[in-house]
Design an enzyme around this catalytic site. Structure first.
Site, PDB file in Angstrom:
ATOM      1  CG  ASN A   1      -1.833  -1.162   1.347  1.00 36.99           C
ATOM      2  OD1 ASN A   1      -1.520  -2.258   0.893  1.00 36.99           O
ATOM      3  ND2 ASN A   1      -2.986  -0.943   1.960  1.00 36.99           N
TER       4      ASN A   1
ATOM      5  CD  GLU B   1      -5.350  -2.755  -0.956  1.00 35.91           C
ATOM      6  OE1 GLU B   1      -5.009  -3.939  -0.961  1.00 35.91           O
ATOM      7  OE2 GLU B   1      -6.447  -2.365  -0.571  1.00 35.91           O
TER       8      GLU B   1
HETATM    9  N1  LIG Z   1       4.374  -9.708  -3.990  1.00 38.06           N
HETATM   10  C1  LIG Z   1       4.166  -8.751  -3.107  1.00 38.06           C
HETATM   11  N2  LIG Z   1       3.506  -7.625  -3.463  1.00 38.06           N
HETATM   12  C2  LIG Z   1       3.296  -6.648  -2.564  1.00 38.06           C
HETATM   13  N3  LIG Z   1       3.706  -6.689  -1.275  1.00 38.06           N
HETATM   14  C3  LIG Z   1       4.372  -7.774  -0.867  1.00 38.06           C
HETATM   15  C4  LIG Z   1       4.633  -8.852  -1.759  1.00 38.06           C
HETATM   16  N4  LIG Z   1       5.301  -9.803  -1.073  1.00 38.06           N
HETATM   17  C5  LIG Z   1       5.450  -9.359   0.180  1.00 38.06           C
HETATM   18  N5  LIG Z   1       4.915  -8.130   0.330  1.00 38.06           N
HETATM   19  C6  LIG Z   1       4.937  -7.402   1.623  1.00 38.06           C
HETATM   20  O1  LIG Z   1       3.638  -7.575   2.190  1.00 38.06           O
HETATM   21  C7  LIG Z   1       3.111  -6.297   2.586  1.00 38.06           C
HETATM   22  C8  LIG Z   1       1.618  -6.241   2.351  1.00 38.06           C
HETATM   23  O2  LIG Z   1       0.901  -7.180   3.074  1.00 38.06           O
HETATM   24  P1  LIG Z   1      -0.667  -6.981   3.253  1.00 38.06           P
HETATM   25  O3  LIG Z   1      -1.271  -6.459   2.008  1.00 38.06           O
HETATM   26  O4  LIG Z   1      -1.135  -8.269   3.818  1.00 38.06           O
HETATM   27  O5  LIG Z   1      -0.761  -5.916   4.419  1.00 38.06           O
HETATM   28  P2  LIG Z   1      -1.043  -4.374   4.427  1.00 38.06           P
HETATM   29  O6  LIG Z   1      -0.670  -3.770   3.117  1.00 38.06           O
HETATM   30  O7  LIG Z   1      -0.380  -3.800   5.626  1.00 38.06           O
HETATM   31  O8  LIG Z   1      -2.614  -4.283   4.634  1.00 38.06           O
HETATM   32  P3  LIG Z   1      -3.851  -4.451   3.585  1.00 38.06           P
HETATM   33  O9  LIG Z   1      -4.280  -5.850   3.723  1.00 38.06           O
HETATM   34  O10 LIG Z   1      -4.877  -3.486   4.064  1.00 38.06           O
HETATM   35  O11 LIG Z   1      -3.388  -4.130   2.221  1.00 38.06           O
HETATM   36  C9  LIG Z   1       3.807  -5.298   1.709  1.00 38.06           C
HETATM   37  O12 LIG Z   1       3.841  -4.025   2.320  1.00 38.06           O
HETATM   38  C10 LIG Z   1       5.178  -5.903   1.537  1.00 38.06           C
HETATM   39  O13 LIG Z   1       6.012  -5.508   2.614  1.00 38.06           O
HETATM   40  C1  LIG Z   2      -5.587  -6.879  -8.485  1.00 36.68           C
HETATM   41  C2  LIG Z   2      -6.518  -6.556  -7.358  1.00 36.68           C
HETATM   42  C3  LIG Z   2      -7.872  -6.443  -7.612  1.00 36.68           C
HETATM   43  C4  LIG Z   2      -8.763  -6.175  -6.566  1.00 36.68           C
HETATM   44  N1  LIG Z   2     -10.108  -6.064  -6.850  1.00 36.68           N
HETATM   45  C5  LIG Z   2     -10.968  -5.833  -5.836  1.00 36.68           C
HETATM   46  C6  LIG Z   2     -12.386  -5.740  -6.086  1.00 36.68           C
HETATM   47  O1  LIG Z   2     -12.867  -5.839  -7.224  1.00 36.68           O
HETATM   48  N2  LIG Z   2     -13.202  -5.528  -5.025  1.00 36.68           N
HETATM   49  C7  LIG Z   2     -12.728  -5.391  -3.743  1.00 36.68           C
HETATM   50  O2  LIG Z   2     -13.511  -5.205  -2.836  1.00 36.68           O
HETATM   51  N3  LIG Z   2     -11.399  -5.454  -3.474  1.00 36.68           N
HETATM   52  C8  LIG Z   2     -10.512  -5.669  -4.500  1.00 36.68           C
HETATM   53  N4  LIG Z   2      -9.172  -5.743  -4.232  1.00 36.68           N
HETATM   54  C9  LIG Z   2      -8.681  -5.342  -2.918  1.00 36.68           C
HETATM   55  C10 LIG Z   2      -8.642  -6.416  -1.895  1.00 36.68           C
HETATM   56  O3  LIG Z   2      -9.884  -6.505  -1.284  1.00 36.68           O
HETATM   57  C11 LIG Z   2      -7.560  -5.923  -0.917  1.00 36.68           C
HETATM   58  O4  LIG Z   2      -6.313  -6.060  -1.525  1.00 36.68           O
HETATM   59  C12 LIG Z   2      -7.594  -6.611   0.403  1.00 36.68           C
HETATM   60  O5  LIG Z   2      -8.769  -6.317   1.049  1.00 36.68           O
HETATM   61  C13 LIG Z   2      -6.443  -6.139   1.272  1.00 36.68           C
HETATM   62  O6  LIG Z   2      -6.581  -4.797   1.582  1.00 36.68           O
HETATM   63  C14 LIG Z   2      -8.271  -6.004  -5.269  1.00 36.68           C
HETATM   64  C15 LIG Z   2      -6.901  -6.124  -5.007  1.00 36.68           C
HETATM   65  C16 LIG Z   2      -6.030  -6.402  -6.042  1.00 36.68           C
HETATM   66  C17 LIG Z   2      -4.563  -6.523  -5.764  1.00 36.68           C
HETATM   67 MG   LIG Z   3      -1.680  -4.327   1.365  1.00 33.59          MG
END
Ligand SMILES: Nc1ncnc2c1ncn2[C@@H]1O[C@H](COP(=O)(O)OP(=O)(O)OP(=O)(O)O)[C@@H](O)[C@H]1O
Ligand SMILES: Cc1cc2nc3c(=O)[nH]c(=O)nc-3n(C[C@H](O)[C@H](O)[C@H](O)CO)c2cc1C
Ligand SMILES: [Mg+2]
Length: 217
Positions: free
Chosen positions: A46, A118
């Site tokens: 993110n 994201e």
């Molecule tokens: N292939 C990848 N793409 C993106 N992030 C990755 C990848 N592999 C590992 N990561 C790590 O995982 C983290 C993201 O994990 P995740 O999305 O579960 O948590 P978050 O971003 O804190 O919360 P959210 O679920 O709300 O997006 C990234 O910030 C990065 O450090």
């Molecule tokens: C390629 C991609 C497509 C996504 N599409 C949706 C979607 O159509 N609807 C949704 O609620 N979340 C979507 N998400 C977000 C997803 O819900 C989110 O990554 C997780 O909730 C973690 O924050 C998408 C995420 C990615 C990476």
């Molecule tokens: Mg994330």
């Protein structure tokens, strides 16, 4: 929600990114809700959504593009094939340019109240495009890197895939994201997009300068 069964597997014009793309966004990788990996098995890096202020007309949705991470904080090492380093096997830069798929919006399935950006970073692929076997292997597991929270990330968004949807189940959401990865891969494998990943010498001056921006930390 429209038919999610027969989705087109390529998005955007074959000739290369067309206006408003490429869109440049950057920022440090921040913490979200921690749901991506835990609930969906799909980690998403993110970044702050402030950069979107420059693109007030950009709609929420799913996009594809290319990403670089600050090599001062994160160095990609992998046992991939000789050309699988994302730099076309060249020595111009040691920073890996990754293919990426991203969501911009409110995650309707989760009903977020703030807009998030994201990015799911996919495994690098060879300059001649993802081989079928490679592509199938990647469909089984989403790509996982060591955590890189706090690392500066540069993103060039190159094309639009679809709007965000609400889903009847988590499985349906995950399945659509799996297809998004395939669409992003196939879309980026086209010559007019692969040049952003591999930066061959014949690239146009705009591609060269956009890649310079991408790799500048
Ligand atoms: N292939 C990848 N793409 C993106 N992030 C990755 C990848 N592999 C590992 N990561 C790590 O995982 C983290 C993201 O994990 P995740 O999305 O579960 O948590 P978050 O971003 O804190 O919360 P959210 O679920 O709300 O997006 C990234 O910030 C990065 O450090
Ligand atoms: C390629 C991609 C497509 C996504 N599409 C949706 C979607 O159509 N609807 C949704 O609620 N979340 C979507 N998400 C977000 C997803 O819900 C989110 O990554 C997780 O909730 C973690 O924050 C998408 C995420 C990615 C990476
Ligand atoms: Mg994330």
């Amino acid at each position: 929600m429209p038919d999610r069964q027969n989705r087109p597997l390529v998005a955007g014009p074959d000739g290369g990114p067309s206006s408003p793309f490429p869109i440049k966004l950057s920022g440090p990788v921040i913490k979200g809700f921690g749901r991506g990996s835990r609930e969906l098995g799909i980690p998403t890096a993110n970044i702050p959504a402030d950069g979107l202020k420059e693109y007030p007309d950009l709609e929420s949705g799913v996009y594809y593009g290319v990403v670089a991470l600050d090599p001062g904080r994160f160095m990609y090492t992998s046992g991939e094939t000789a050309n699988g380093d994302g730099n076309g096997g060249g020595k111009k830069s040691t920073t890996t340019v990754f293919p990426a798929v991203l969501s911009i919006g409110f995650n309707p399935y989760y009903k977020n109240t703030v807009r998030s950006v994201e990015i799911h970073i996919m495994a690098p692929f060879a300059p001649n495009g993802p081989a079928e076997a490679e592509s199938q292997a990647q469909e089984k597991h989403f790509h996982k890197l060591p955590d890189f929270y706090g690392t500066n990330l540069n993103l060039l968004i190159l094309g639009y895939i679809r709007p965000e949807y609400d889903y009847v189940s988590l499985e349906a959401l995950v399945e659509d994201i799996r297809v998004d990865c395939e669409v992003a891969r196939r879309s980026l494998a086209r010559d007019a997009y692969a040049c952003y990943l591999f930066g061959d010498d014949s690239s146009s001056s705009s591609v060269k300068s956009e890649r310079e921006w991408l790799l500048d930390f």
